[in-house]
Design a protein around this motif. Structure first.
Motif, PDB file in Angstrom:
ATOM      1  N   GLU A  96      47.655  41.661  29.592  1.00  0.00           N
ATOM      2  CA  GLU A  96      48.803  41.089  30.308  1.00  0.00           C
ATOM      3  C   GLU A  96      48.737  41.433  31.798  1.00  0.00           C
ATOM      4  OE1 GLU A  96      53.667  41.066  30.232  1.00  0.00           O
ATOM      5  OE2 GLU A  96      52.579  41.707  28.442  1.00  0.00           O
ATOM      6  N   ILE A  97      48.351  42.635  32.119  1.00  0.00           N
ATOM      7  CA  ILE A  97      48.202  43.037  33.523  1.00  0.00           C
ATOM      8  C   ILE A  97      47.127  42.186  34.189  1.00  0.00           C
ATOM      9  CG2 ILE A  97      47.417  44.922  35.023  1.00  0.00           C
ATOM     10  CD1 ILE A  97      48.820  46.815  32.958  1.00  0.00           C
ATOM     11  N   ARG A  98      46.007  41.980  33.499  1.00  0.00           N
ATOM     12  CA  ARG A  98      44.929  41.156  34.046  1.00  0.00           C
ATOM     13  C   ARG A  98      45.416  39.740  34.326  1.00  0.00           C
ATOM     14  NH1 ARG A  98      40.918  40.819  29.910  1.00  0.00           N
ATOM     15  NH2 ARG A  98      41.588  38.724  29.441  1.00  0.00           N
ATOM     16  N   TYR A  99      46.146  39.145  33.394  1.00  0.00           N
ATOM     17  CA  TYR A  99      46.668  37.791  33.597  1.00  0.00           C
ATOM     18  C   TYR A  99      47.652  37.728  34.762  1.00  0.00           C
ATOM     19  CZ  TYR A  99      44.459  36.157  29.301  1.00  0.00           C
ATOM     20  OH  TYR A  99      43.552  35.805  28.332  1.00  0.00           O
ATOM     21  N   ASN A 100      48.520  38.728  34.885  1.00  0.00           N
ATOM     22  CA  ASN A 100      49.479  38.753  35.994  1.00  0.00           C
ATOM     23  C   ASN A 100      48.762  38.878  37.345  1.00  0.00           C
ATOM     24  OD1 ASN A 100      51.727  38.494  34.342  1.00  0.00           O
ATOM     25  ND2 ASN A 100      52.003  40.699  34.143  1.00  0.00           N
ATOM     26  N   LEU A 101      47.757  39.728  37.407  1.00  0.00           N
ATOM     27  CA  LEU A 101      46.996  39.889  38.650  1.00  0.00           C
ATOM     28  C   LEU A 101      46.225  38.611  38.981  1.00  0.00           C
ATOM     29  CD1 LEU A 101      45.717  43.524  38.075  1.00  0.00           C
ATOM     30  CD2 LEU A 101      47.396  42.796  39.791  1.00  0.00           C
ATOM     31  N   LEU A 102      45.654  37.964  37.969  1.00  0.00           N
ATOM     32  CA  LEU A 102      44.943  36.710  38.191  1.00  0.00           C
ATOM     33  C   LEU A 102      45.895  35.639  38.715  1.00  0.00           C
ATOM     34  CD1 LEU A 102      42.292  35.119  37.953  1.00  0.00           C
ATOM     35  CD2 LEU A 102      42.937  34.591  35.596  1.00  0.00           C
ATOM     36  N   GLU A 103      47.082  35.562  38.146  1.00  0.00           N
ATOM     37  CA  GLU A 103      48.074  34.597  38.614  1.00  0.00           C
ATOM     38  C   GLU A 103      48.456  34.873  40.071  1.00  0.00           C
ATOM     39  OE1 GLU A 103      52.195  32.595  37.056  1.00  0.00           O
ATOM     40  OE2 GLU A 103      51.858  34.713  36.590  1.00  0.00           O
ATOM     41  N   ASN A 104      48.691  36.135  40.412  1.00  0.00           N
ATOM     42  CA  ASN A 104      49.018  36.498  41.800  1.00  0.00           C
ATOM     43  C   ASN A 104      47.883  36.128  42.748  1.00  0.00           C
ATOM     44  OD1 ASN A 104      51.492  37.537  41.083  1.00  0.00           O
ATOM     45  ND2 ASN A 104      50.819  39.654  41.081  1.00  0.00           N
ATOM     46  N   LEU A 105      46.660  36.356  42.314  1.00  0.00           N
ATOM     47  CA  LEU A 105      45.496  36.017  43.133  1.00  0.00           C
ATOM     48  C   LEU A 105      45.440  34.507  43.376  1.00  0.00           C
ATOM     49  CD1 LEU A 105      42.837  36.875  44.517  1.00  0.00           C
ATOM     50  CD2 LEU A 105      41.724  36.547  42.296  1.00  0.00           C
ATOM     51  N   PHE A 106      45.614  33.709  42.328  1.00  0.00           N
ATOM     52  CA  PHE A 106      45.567  32.253  42.476  1.00  0.00           C
ATOM     53  C   PHE A 106      46.700  31.727  43.350  1.00  0.00           C
ATOM     54  CE2 PHE A 106      42.970  31.312  38.388  1.00  0.00           C
ATOM     55  CZ  PHE A 106      41.820  31.701  39.053  1.00  0.00           C
ATOM     56  N   VAL A 107      47.883  32.309  43.236  1.00  0.00           N
ATOM     57  CA  VAL A 107      49.003  31.906  44.101  1.00  0.00           C
ATOM     58  C   VAL A 107      48.628  32.127  45.560  1.00  0.00           C
ATOM     59  CG1 VAL A 107      51.348  32.545  44.822  1.00  0.00           C
ATOM     60  CG2 VAL A 107      50.832  32.172  42.400  1.00  0.00           C
ATOM     61  N   HIS A 108      48.055  33.272  45.854  1.00  0.00           N
ATOM     62  CA  HIS A 108      47.654  33.585  47.232  1.00  0.00           C
ATOM     63  C   HIS A 108      46.576  32.620  47.724  1.00  0.00           C
ATOM     64  CE1 HIS A 108      46.994  36.131  50.761  1.00  0.00           C
ATOM     65  NE2 HIS A 108      45.724  35.814  50.606  1.00  0.00           N
ATOM     66  N   ILE A 109      45.558  32.387  46.907  1.00  0.00           N
ATOM     67  CA  ILE A 109      44.460  31.503  47.299  1.00  0.00           C
ATOM     68  C   ILE A 109      44.958  30.080  47.503  1.00  0.00           C
ATOM     69  CG2 ILE A 109      42.320  30.436  46.472  1.00  0.00           C
ATOM     70  CD1 ILE A 109      41.694  33.160  45.144  1.00  0.00           C
ATOM     71  N   ASN A 110      45.794  29.589  46.594  1.00  0.00           N
ATOM     72  CA  ASN A 110      46.308  28.225  46.724  1.00  0.00           C
ATOM     73  C   ASN A 110      47.213  28.062  47.935  1.00  0.00           C
ATOM     74  OD1 ASN A 110      44.919  27.251  44.497  1.00  0.00           O
ATOM     75  ND2 ASN A 110      46.558  27.799  43.086  1.00  0.00           N
ATOM     76  N   ARG A 111      47.993  29.083  48.255  1.00  0.00           N
ATOM     77  CA  ARG A 111      48.840  29.038  49.448  1.00  0.00           C
ATOM     78  C   ARG A 111      47.969  28.945  50.700  1.00  0.00           C
ATOM     79  NH1 ARG A 111      51.166  34.143  50.088  1.00  0.00           N
ATOM     80  NH2 ARG A 111      51.827  33.913  47.945  1.00  0.00           N
ATOM     81  N   TYR A 112      46.904  29.715  50.719  1.00  0.00           N
ATOM     82  CA  TYR A 112      45.977  29.703  51.841  1.00  0.00           C
ATOM     83  C   TYR A 112      45.278  28.355  51.962  1.00  0.00           C
ATOM     84  CZ  TYR A 112      41.467  30.385  54.072  1.00  0.00           C
ATOM     85  OH  TYR A 112      40.354  30.241  54.842  1.00  0.00           O
ATOM     86  N   ARG A 113      44.768  27.836  50.861  1.00  0.00           N
ATOM     87  CA  ARG A 113      44.025  26.571  50.907  1.00  0.00           C
ATOM     88  C   ARG A 113      44.936  25.401  51.248  1.00  0.00           C
ATOM     89  NH1 ARG A 113      39.813  27.965  46.599  1.00  0.00           N
ATOM     90  NH2 ARG A 113      38.546  29.363  47.859  1.00  0.00           N
ATOM     91  N   ALA A 114      46.206  25.479  50.876  1.00  0.00           N
ATOM     92  CA  ALA A 114      47.143  24.412  51.219  1.00  0.00           C
ATOM     93  C   ALA A 114      47.407  24.377  52.720  1.00  0.00           C
ATOM     94  CB  ALA A 114      48.461  24.606  50.469  1.00  0.00           C
ATOM     95  N   LYS A 115      47.316  25.531  53.376  1.00  0.00           N
ATOM     96  CA  LYS A 115      47.562  25.595  54.818  1.00  0.00           C
ATOM     97  C   LYS A 115      46.382  25.106  55.640  1.00  0.00           C
ATOM     98  CE  LYS A 115      50.797  29.164  56.053  1.00  0.00           C
ATOM     99  NZ  LYS A 115      50.934  30.440  56.698  1.00  0.00           N
TER     100      LYS A 115
END
Length: 132
Positions: A96-115
């Motif tokens: 569960e920790i791994r999935y939460n960290l992966l989700e946080n990582l993807f949110v950050h990457i997608n926010r960056y790529r959208a900009k």
């Protein structure tokens, strides 16, 4: 603190506007003793010798490394293992920790790529899809 925070910090300290396309966040309040340190930071690594990007998310307690398009990765509990000797990525009790960290990582990457769309990203996407 991430290196991408330096430019917006210098802009704000100099009284210059911070461009909308900047990924980082000004640390002026932190420099002046009124802000807080980021709760997590992200690093991305690319090298011509390696076909995939390597992304890392670092929180106060964990360091999570994701190898783009590959199985496996790295997960370290820095509270229990400060020298990162025990990779917990495949440990079922950390799933569960791994999935939460992966989700946080993807949110950050997608926010960056959208900009900001990089020329390198178009080349990267072309190598996957065959179209640009």
């Amino acid at each position: 603190i991430e290196s991408v925070d330096l430019f917006p910090t210098l802009c704000e300290l100099s009284g210059l506007p911070i461009p909308d396309t900047i990924e980082g966040t000004s640390l002026k309040a932190l420099v002046e003793g009124m802000g807080q340190v980021k709760r997590q930071v992200v690093a991305e690594f690319e090298h011509p010798r390696y076909p995939n990007r390597i992304n890392c998310l670092r929180t106060e307690r964990y360091r999570f490394v994701y190898y783009d398009r590959e199985e496996g990765g790295e997960l370290y509990d820095l509270q229990e293992d400060p020298f990162e000797m025990n990779n917990l990525y495949n440990d079922p009790s950390y799933r569960e920790i791994r999935y939460n960290l992966l989700e946080n990582l993807f949110v950050h990457i997608n926010r960056y790529r959208a900009k900001w769309s990089h020329k390198d990203d178009r080349i990267y996407e072309t190598s996957i899809t065959g179209t640009m």
